[in-house]
Design an enzyme around this catalytic site. Structure first.
Site, PDB file in Angstrom:
ATOM      1  N   ASP A  17      11.731  -3.808   8.542  1.00 12.50           N
ATOM      2  CA  ASP A  17      11.904  -4.899   7.592  1.00 12.50           C
ATOM      3  C   ASP A  17      13.303  -4.868   7.000  1.00 12.50           C
ATOM      4  O   ASP A  17      13.811  -3.809   6.675  1.00 12.50           O
ATOM      5  CB  ASP A  17      10.888  -4.777   6.458  1.00 12.50           C
ATOM      6  CG  ASP A  17       9.666  -5.627   6.735  1.00 12.50           C
ATOM      7  OD1 ASP A  17       9.799  -6.562   7.529  1.00 12.50           O
ATOM      8  OD2 ASP A  17       8.618  -5.349   6.164  1.00 12.50           O
ATOM      9  N   VAL A  51       0.808  -1.222   0.000  1.00 10.53           N
ATOM     10  CA  VAL A  51       0.000   0.000   0.000  1.00 10.53           C
ATOM     11  C   VAL A  51       0.843   1.274   0.000  1.00 10.53           C
ATOM     12  O   VAL A  51       0.320   2.369  -0.147  1.00 10.53           O
ATOM     13  CB  VAL A  51      -0.973   0.063   1.208  1.00 10.53           C
ATOM     14  CG1 VAL A  51      -1.966  -1.080   1.159  1.00 10.53           C
ATOM     15  CG2 VAL A  51      -0.222   0.089   2.530  1.00 10.53           C
ATOM     16  N   GLY A  52       2.156   1.129   0.173  1.00  4.02           N
ATOM     17  CA  GLY A  52       3.010   2.310   0.172  1.00  4.02           C
ATOM     18  C   GLY A  52       3.402   2.766   1.567  1.00  4.02           C
ATOM     19  O   GLY A  52       3.609   3.950   1.816  1.00  4.02           O
TER      20      GLY A  52
END
Lengths: 316, 399
Positions: A45, A19-20
Site C-alpha cells: 500500500d 486490524v493491525g
C-alpha cells in the site's frame, strides 16, 4: 507437520483494514531479523505507514537497512517495471525511454493482472535470487489479496506469449511451495474481521496456489477475572460497596468499576468471535495470539512489544 | 505520529452556513458520503445516520453500502440485500420501538452488475452490447482498470440521485488504497476514454504497427505482453469505445454531483494514528477540490470518564492498598485475598485504559481544530445486531 512460520522464505501478511496488518508484518520481520535472518519487509500500500513502525523516514523502492539484518522498502510498480526490464531485457531500452509513465499507465491499467504481477513479482524475484532469508510483505487487505496472488494464473490464461507470460512459471513454483511461501491473515477478535478471515481462507484455497501459513488474532483483551472473582466484582459493583470503597481510597471509584465492566463486556463479546475463529479455521492452522497493547502510539516501541509476544507464541 | 500543523490554518475558519450538528447536516443535504480508512466503521455509521434521518426527518432515505455485511442486513430486518434498493420493513422499526416519519431503503453496490447495467445503457446496439458482455477481458477489466469499483460507486450514486426517488442518500465508500481515489474516479474515467492511449489502441492493428512500431512504448508493451494480447485488448476497447460519449457525459455529470451544494462528506475515523492520518489527508483533499466537509465522526472512542483525575488516584490506591482495603470491606464480598486480587485487577485495568484514553483525547484535540461538526461514538461493548442498536449509535452523533 506445518512449516515453522519464520522458516518460510516469503510471507504475505493480509487482513481487514484496521486490524493491525502492518504492525504484525513489521513485528514478524523484526523478530526474524533479531534471530539472525537477513530479512526484507516491503509494503504494498502506498500509504507509507511502514516507516512509522520503525521510526524511519519514508521508505522507497530501493530497500534500506533499518536495523541489523532488517531491510525495508515500499512497492512502486513503475520502479518494479523498470527493474524488471533492466534485468530481463538486458538492453539499455529504459535509458532511451525517458519517462516511462505513459507506457506504464497503459500496461498497468489496461492489462489485467500486470500491475499485480509487477508487485508480487518483485518479492518473488528476491526469493528466487536468495537475496534474503525471509521476505515479509505487508500486503493488500483481505478484499484484494486473492486477485494479487492469483495474478500469475490470470496472466497465463489471458496472455499467450511475451515476457510477462514467460515469467509466470517460476513465480507459480515459488508461490505454490508451502516450504517457501505462505499467507498470514491478521484478524481482530471482532465480528467482521473474523468473517473476512474465514472467507479469505476458503478463497485462498479455491483461487490461489498459496498456502495459509498462520492466522494472527491481534489485540486480544486480557481476561480480568476468574469465575469466582467475577462474583466478587459484581458485589463490589453494587452502590453500597462502591460508596464504602470510594471513601476508603479518597476518590470516586465509580469510573473505575465502570471501566472494569466495559473491559469485561468487551472481552466477553470478543471471545465469542475468537472462539468461532478457532473452531472454523482448517485443522492445524497455527493461531497466534497477540494481546491488546495499552500503549501510547504505534511506533517502534509497539513493534518491539508485538515482536516479543509473537516470539512467545512461536516458541522462541 | 500525527501531524496536523499544515491543517490547522486551513481548518480554523468556519465556512459560512455551518450546519452545527449531524442532525442539521442530514436535514439540509441530499447526498451524504461517508469516507475514511478501512475498519473504522463507515458502514455502520452510515446506516445509523440514515436510520436516524428516516425516523426523525421523514421522507425516503436510502443507505447505499459497499460492504456486504450480513450483520447489517440482519440488523435492518432483512435476509440480504443487493444492487436493487430494498425497503427496511416497518416491522423492524416497530421492534425497535419507534415509528419512523419516513422510509428507510438500503442497497448494496454490486460492481459487476452495475457495469453490466452501464453497458446495457450505453451500448449503441444489442450486437455490440452482447459482444462486450461476452468478451473474456470484460470481467477482468471491469474488475480492475481505472479503479472501476470507485467509479461504479460514484456512478450508481449519481444515477440514484438523478432518479429523484429519494430525499436523502447516505453512502459508504469502498475501501480504497488511497482515500481520494474515488473522488477522482469519474474524471479519470473520462480522461481514459479521451486518452491518446485508447485512440492508439483502437486504430486498426496494421496502421498502428506501421506508425508506431518505432515508439518505445509500443516496443515495451509488445515485449512484455506480446502482440496477440495487445490485439485482444484493442478489440475489446474498440467495442468499448462505442460507448465513449455516454461514458464521458456521465463521468462529467457524476463529478458535478459530487461538487454540488447538496452533497456533503462525512469523514469517519477511530482515534488510532493510522486512520487519523488518513482522515486528515482526506479532509485536506476535500478542501483542495472545493468539496464540502460536513462533519467528522470519531468512532469507537473510549468513554471520557477514563480521564477522571480523581479516579486516577483512586485506581492507584486500589492497586497499592488492595490487601488493606479488602480487609476493611464487608466480609460477605468473598475471601479477602480474592477481593484484594479483584481490587488490584480493577485498578490496573483502569490505569491501562487511561493510557489509551489520554492518547485518544490528545488526537481528538488535534483533529477538532478543523471541521464544522465533530461527533464521537463511544466504544460499543456489544455488537450491533438490530435496528435499536443502530439507532442507539445514531443517537450518539445526532445533536
Amino acid at each position: 507437520m506445518p512449516v515453522d512460520l519464520l522458516n518460510r522464505k516469503l510471507l504475505f501478511v493480509t487482513g481487514k483494514g484496521g486490524v493491525g496488518k502492518t504492525t504484525i508484518a513489521a513485528s514478524l520481520a523484526l523478530l526474524a531479523a533479531q534471530h539472525g535472518q537477513r530479512t526484507l519487509v516491503g509494503e504494498i500500500d502506498a500509504k507509507g505507514n511502514l516507516a512509522d513502525f520503525f521510526e524511519i523516514g519514508p521508505t522507497s523502492f530501493k530497500e534500506r537497512e533499518v536495523s541489523p539484518g532488517l531491510f525495508a522498502m515500499s512497492m512502486d510498480t513503475e520502479e518494479s517495471l523498470k527493474e524488471y526490464l533492466r534485468l530481463q531485457l538486458k538492453i539499455p531500452m529504459v535509458a532511451r525511454m525517458g519517462p516511462l509513465a505513459r507506457t506504464f499507465d497503459f500496461v498497468a491499467n489496461a492489462a489485467p493482472g500486470v500491475k499485480e504481477i509487477l508487485t508480487i513479482g518483485k518479492f518473488l524475484w528476491e526469493v528466487r535470487q536468495r537475496s534474503y532469508d525471509l521476505v515479509v510483505v505487508d500486503a493488500v487487505a483481505t478484499g484484494h489479496i486473492t486477485g494479487q496472488l492469483a495474478a500469475p494464473q490470470a496472466i497465463q490464461e489471458l496472455v499467450q506469449v511475451g515476457l510477462v507470460r514467460d515469467q509466470t512459471g517460476w513465480m507459480l513454483d515459488i508461490l505454490g511451495d508451502p516450504a517457501q511461501t505462505g499467507v498470514v491473515i491478521v484478524a481482530a477478535p471482532e465480528e467482521m474481521p473474523v468473517n473476512e478471515t474465514l472467507e479469505l481462507v476458503d478463497k485462498l484455497a479455491a483461487e490461489t496456489v498459496v498456502d495459509l501459513a498462520a492466522v494472527v488474532a491481534n489485540r486480544v483483551l486480557p481476561e480480568l477475572f476468574s469465575r469466582g472473582e467475577e462474583a466478587v466484582f459484581d458485589k463490589l459493583n453494587a452502590t453500597a460497596n462502591e460508596q464504602v470503597l470510594s471513601k476508603a481510597v479518597g476518590g470516586p471509584v465509580r469510573p473505575i468499576l465502570d471501566g472494569a465492566q466495559l473491559a469485561v463486556t468487551l472481552r466477553r463479546t470478543r471471545s465469542v468471535h475468537l472462539a468461532r475463529l478457532r473452531e472454523e479455521l482448517p485443522e492445524g492452522t497455527p493461531l497466534l495470539y497477540v494481546p491488546y497493547l495499552f500503549q501510547r502510539s504505534h511506533g517502534a516501541r509497539a513493534t518491539h512489544q508485538v515482536a516479543a509476544h509473537l516470539a512467545e507464541e512461536l516458541g522462541f | 505520529m500525527v501531524s496536523t500543523s499544515n491543517l490547522a490554518t486551513s481548518r480554523n475558519k468556519k465556512q459560512a452556513g455551518s450546519t452545527g450538528s449531524i442532525e442539521q447536516l442530514l436535514a439540509a443535504k441530499e447526498i451524504v458520503i461517508h469516507c475514511g480508512s478501512g475498519g473504522v466503521g463507515k458502514t455502520t455509521t452510515a446506516a445509523a445516520a440514515a436510520a436516524m434521518a428516516a425516523v426523525h426527518h421523514g421522507g425516503k432515505v436510502l443507505v447505499l453500502t459497499v460492504d456486504p455485511a450480513r450483520r447489517l442486513a440482519n440488523a435492518l430486518g432483512l435476509e440480504a440485500f443487493g444492487n436493487v434498493e430494498t425497503q427496511v420493513p416497518p416491522a423492524a422499526f416497530a421492534e425497535a420501538g419507534v415509528e419512523p416519519r419516513g422510509e428507510l431503503w438500503v442497497a448494496m453496490l454490486d460492481t459487476k452488475q452495475s457495469w453490466d447495467d452501464l453497458v446495457h445503457r450505453h451500448a449503441p446496439d444489442p450486437a455490440t452490447r452482447d459482444a462486450i458482455l461476452a468478451n473474456p477481458l470484460y470481467k477482468n477489466i471491469t474488475g480492475r482498470f481505472v479503479q472501476s469499483h470507485d467509479y461504479i460507486a460514484m456512478e450508481r450514486l449519481y444515477e440514484i440521485h438523478a432518479s429523484g426517488t429519494y430525499d436523502l442518500i447516505v453512502v459508504d465508500t469502498p475501501p480504497t488504497r488511497n482515500a481520494i481515489d474515488f473522488l477522482e474516479a469519474p474524471e479519470r474515467m473520462a480522461d481514459f476514454f479521451s486518452s491518446r492511449l485508447l485512440r492508439w489502441l483502437t486504430v486498426p492493428a496494421r496502421s498502428r504497427v506501421l506508425s508506431l512500431a518505432s515508439k518505445p512504448f509500443y516496443l515495451v508493451a509488445d515485449r512484455i505482453l506480446g502482440s496477440k494480447f495487445l490485439e485482444d485488448i484493442a478489440e475489446f476497447f474498440l467495442l468499448f469505445q462505442t460507448m465513449y460519449d455516454g461514458f464521458v457525459d456521465r463521468a462529467e455529470a457524476v463529478t458535478r454531483t459530487l461538487a454540488d451544494k447538496r452533497t456533503t462528506f462525512v469523514v469517519v475515523s477511530t482515534l488510532e494514528s493510522a486512520p487519523v492520518r488518513e482522515a486528515e489527508f482526506f479532509i485536506d483533499a476535500l478542501e483542495e477540490r472545493g468539496l464540502h466537509l460536513g462533519a467528522v465522526v470519531l468512532n469507537k472512542v473510549l468513554p471520557t470518564w477514563f480521564l477522571d483525575k480523581g479516579a486516577t488516584g483512586a485506581a492507584k490506591a486500589l492497586c497499592a492498598r488492595a490487601d488493606q482495603l479488602a480487609a476493611e470491606l464487608p466480609p460477605k464480598l468473598g475471601p479477602p485475598d480474592q477481593v484484594a486480587r479483584v481490587l488490584r485487577e480493577v485498578g490496573e485495568s483502569f490505569l491501562n485504559f487511561q493510557v489509551v484514553a489520554k492518547r485518544e483525547a490528545e488526537i481528538r484535540v488535534e483533529l477538532s481544530a478543523a471541521p464544522e461538526v465533530i461527533a464521537s461514538v463511544p466504544y460499543f461493548a456489544r455488537d450491533i445486531t438490530d435496528l435499536a442498536g443502530l439507532l442507539e449509535l445514531g443517537q450518539q452523533i445526532w445533536r
